[in-house]
Design a protein around this motif. Structure first.
Motif, PDB file in Angstrom:
ATOM      1  N   ARG A  11       0.829  -1.445  -0.328  1.00  0.00           N
ATOM      2  CA  ARG A  11      -0.240   0.313  -0.020  1.00  0.00           C
ATOM      3  C   ARG A  11       0.677   1.298  -0.662  1.00  0.00           C
ATOM      4  O   ARG A  11       0.591   2.264   0.047  1.00  0.00           O
ATOM      5  N   GLN A  12       2.351   1.090   0.603  1.00  0.00           N
ATOM      6  CA  GLN A  12       3.203   1.973   0.289  1.00  0.00           C
ATOM      7  C   GLN A  12       2.736   2.627  -0.910  1.00  0.00           C
ATOM      8  O   GLN A  12       3.718   3.782  -1.247  1.00  0.00           O
ATOM      9  N   GLY A  13       2.924   1.881  -2.049  1.00  0.00           N
ATOM     10  CA  GLY A  13       3.799   2.457  -3.197  1.00  0.00           C
ATOM     11  C   GLY A  13       4.780   2.296  -3.279  1.00  0.00           C
ATOM     12  O   GLY A  13       5.754   2.014  -2.529  1.00  0.00           O
ATOM     13  N   GLU A  14       5.891   1.881  -4.852  1.00  0.00           N
ATOM     14  CA  GLU A  14       7.177   2.425  -5.109  1.00  0.00           C
ATOM     15  C   GLU A  14       7.399   3.531  -4.156  1.00  0.00           C
ATOM     16  O   GLU A  14       6.834   5.169  -4.834  1.00  0.00           O
ATOM     17  N   HIS A  15       8.794   3.365  -3.856  1.00  0.00           N
ATOM     18  CA  HIS A  15       9.262   4.412  -3.833  1.00  0.00           C
ATOM     19  C   HIS A  15      10.937   4.586  -3.122  1.00  0.00           C
ATOM     20  O   HIS A  15      11.773   3.529  -3.512  1.00  0.00           O
ATOM     21  N   SER A  16      11.475   5.048  -2.248  1.00  0.00           N
ATOM     22  CA  SER A  16      13.011   5.581  -2.183  1.00  0.00           C
ATOM     23  C   SER A  16      13.569   3.991  -1.985  1.00  0.00           C
ATOM     24  O   SER A  16      14.726   3.575  -2.635  1.00  0.00           O
ATOM     25  N   ARG A  17      12.921   3.511  -0.998  1.00  0.00           N
ATOM     26  CA  ARG A  17      13.770   1.759  -0.437  1.00  0.00           C
ATOM     27  C   ARG A  17      12.554   0.755  -0.782  1.00  0.00           C
ATOM     28  O   ARG A  17      12.082   0.219  -0.569  1.00  0.00           O
ATOM     29  N   LEU A  18      11.445   0.943  -1.976  1.00  0.00           N
ATOM     30  CA  LEU A  18      10.389   0.082  -1.796  1.00  0.00           C
ATOM     31  C   LEU A  18      10.669  -0.079  -3.578  1.00  0.00           C
ATOM     32  O   LEU A  18      10.340   1.399  -4.410  1.00  0.00           O
ATOM     33  N   GLU A  19      10.874  -1.532  -4.430  1.00  0.00           N
ATOM     34  CA  GLU A  19      10.066  -1.298  -5.053  1.00  0.00           C
ATOM     35  C   GLU A  19       9.955  -3.012  -5.850  1.00  0.00           C
ATOM     36  O   GLU A  19      10.109  -4.013  -4.958  1.00  0.00           O
ATOM     37  N   PHE A  20       8.866  -2.858  -6.987  1.00  0.00           N
ATOM     38  CA  PHE A  20       8.010  -3.896  -7.601  1.00  0.00           C
ATOM     39  C   PHE A  20       8.139  -3.959  -8.710  1.00  0.00           C
ATOM     40  O   PHE A  20       8.297  -3.550  -9.101  1.00  0.00           O
ATOM     41  N   LYS A  21       8.536  -5.817  -9.078  1.00  0.00           N
ATOM     42  CA  LYS A  21       8.548  -6.499  -9.761  1.00  0.00           C
ATOM     43  C   LYS A  21       7.968  -7.408  -9.794  1.00  0.00           C
ATOM     44  O   LYS A  21       7.562  -8.544  -9.327  1.00  0.00           O
ATOM     45  N   ARG A  22       6.901  -7.870 -11.272  1.00  0.00           N
ATOM     46  CA  ARG A  22       6.402  -8.845 -12.110  1.00  0.00           C
ATOM     47  C   ARG A  22       7.162  -9.859 -12.158  1.00  0.00           C
ATOM     48  O   ARG A  22       6.925 -11.135 -11.451  1.00  0.00           O
ATOM     49  N   GLN A  23       8.521 -10.052 -12.762  1.00  0.00           N
ATOM     50  CA  GLN A  23       9.349 -10.944 -12.694  1.00  0.00           C
ATOM     51  C   GLN A  23      10.610  -9.934 -13.091  1.00  0.00           C
ATOM     52  O   GLN A  23      10.955  -8.973 -13.160  1.00  0.00           O
ATOM     53  N   LEU A  24      11.917 -11.125 -12.754  1.00  0.00           N
ATOM     54  CA  LEU A  24      13.149 -10.361 -12.969  1.00  0.00           C
ATOM     55  C   LEU A  24      13.111 -10.774 -14.451  1.00  0.00           C
ATOM     56  O   LEU A  24      13.371 -11.934 -14.673  1.00  0.00           O
TER      57      LEU A  24
END
Length: 208
Positions: A11-24
Motif C-alpha cells: 500500500r505504500q507504493g514504490e518509493h526510494s526504498r521499495l520497488e515492485f517487479k512482476r518478474q526479473l
C-alpha cells in the motif's frame, strides 16, 4: 513477514526504498536496483508484484533466485549480500528481497569489461551517478537556507529532475551560475548528478 505486513508494504507504493517487479527480466537490469539500494539507504524488492500493487506471483522461485544471485555475485562489485524469503498469499509466490545499506559502498554495476557504473536511488528510480558523495558533516547551513536552494528543493520535490538551463529560468540567474551552483550542491551531497544524459540532470538526494 505476514500477509497483513505484505499488504501494508504494498500500500505504500514504490518509493526510494521499495520497488515492485512482476518478474526479473534480466540479471543486468536488476543489478542496478540492488546496487542502488545498497549505495543509498537500503531497500526492499518485491518480486511477483505488479507496478500497480497487484499480487501476480512468480512462476518459478528458483529462476528468480538464480537471476538474483547472478546479479549480486557477478554483476555487482564488490559482490553484494542480500536476504530473501517467500510468501505465498492465495498460493501465489512473492519473493521478498531485503538489501541493507552497505558498509562497502560504493557498489558498481559491471556493464562490460571496461565499464562500471554507480547507481543510487532517487525517489522511486535507480539512477546512475558519477560518484557517491560521502558527506562527513552537515552541508553549509547558510547555503541550504538561501531562497535559491529552497526554490530548487521545492521544485525537485514535485519533479523528477532539473537541468542547469531549467534552474536558471526558475530562479532568474545565468545558465553558467546555475550550472556552477548545481555542481557545488552535488559536491556537498545535497543533490545527485545523473551523468548518463545530455543535458546533465540533477535529482533530489535520497531522503530529502
Amino acid at each position: 513477514m505476514t500477509r497483513n505486513e505484505l499488504d501494508d508494504l504494498i500500500r505504500q507504493g514504490e518509493h526510494s526504498r521499495l520497488e515492485f517487479k512482476r518478474q526479473l527480466s534480466s540479471a543486468a537490469r536488476i543489478a542496478r536496483t540492488l546496487a542502488a539500494f545498497a549505495n543509498s539507504g537500503g531497500g526492499t524488492l518485491l518480486i511477483g508484484v505488479a507496478d500497480d500493487g497487484r499480487i501476480i506471483g512468480v512462476s518459478s522461485e528458483f529462476r528468480e533466485i538464480t537471476t538474483l544471485e547472478e546479479a549480486t555475485d557477478r554483476l555487482i562489485e564488490p559482490a553484494l549480500t542480500v536476504s530473501y524469503k517467500t510468501l505465498a498469499p492465495d498460493g501465489r509466490i512473492v519473493l521478498i528481497v531485503t538489501v541493507l545499506e552497505s558498509n562497502e559502498k560504493p557498489h558498481y554495476v559491471i556493464q562490460d569489461k571496461t565499464k562500471r557504473t554507480i547507481y543510487v536511488r532517487a525517489k522511486d528510480k535507480s539512477v546512475p551517478t558519477s560518484k557517491l558523495i560521502q558527506v562527513s558533516g552537515p552541508a553549509d547551513a547558510e547555503l541550504l537556507q538561501s531562497p535559491t536552494v529552497r526554490t530548487l528543493h521545492q521544485y525537485l520535490r514535485k519533479n523528477d529532475h532539473i537541468t542547469a538551463d531549467r534552474f536558471a529560468k526558475l530562479v532568474n540567474i545565468s545558465a553558467y551560475r546555475a550550472g556552477k551552483l548545481l555542481r557545488q550542491l552535488a559536491d556537498r551531497g545535497v543533490v545527485l548528478l545523473v551523468d548518463k544524459s545530455r543535458p546533465v540532470r540533477y535529482v533530489l538526494k535520497l531522503g530529502e
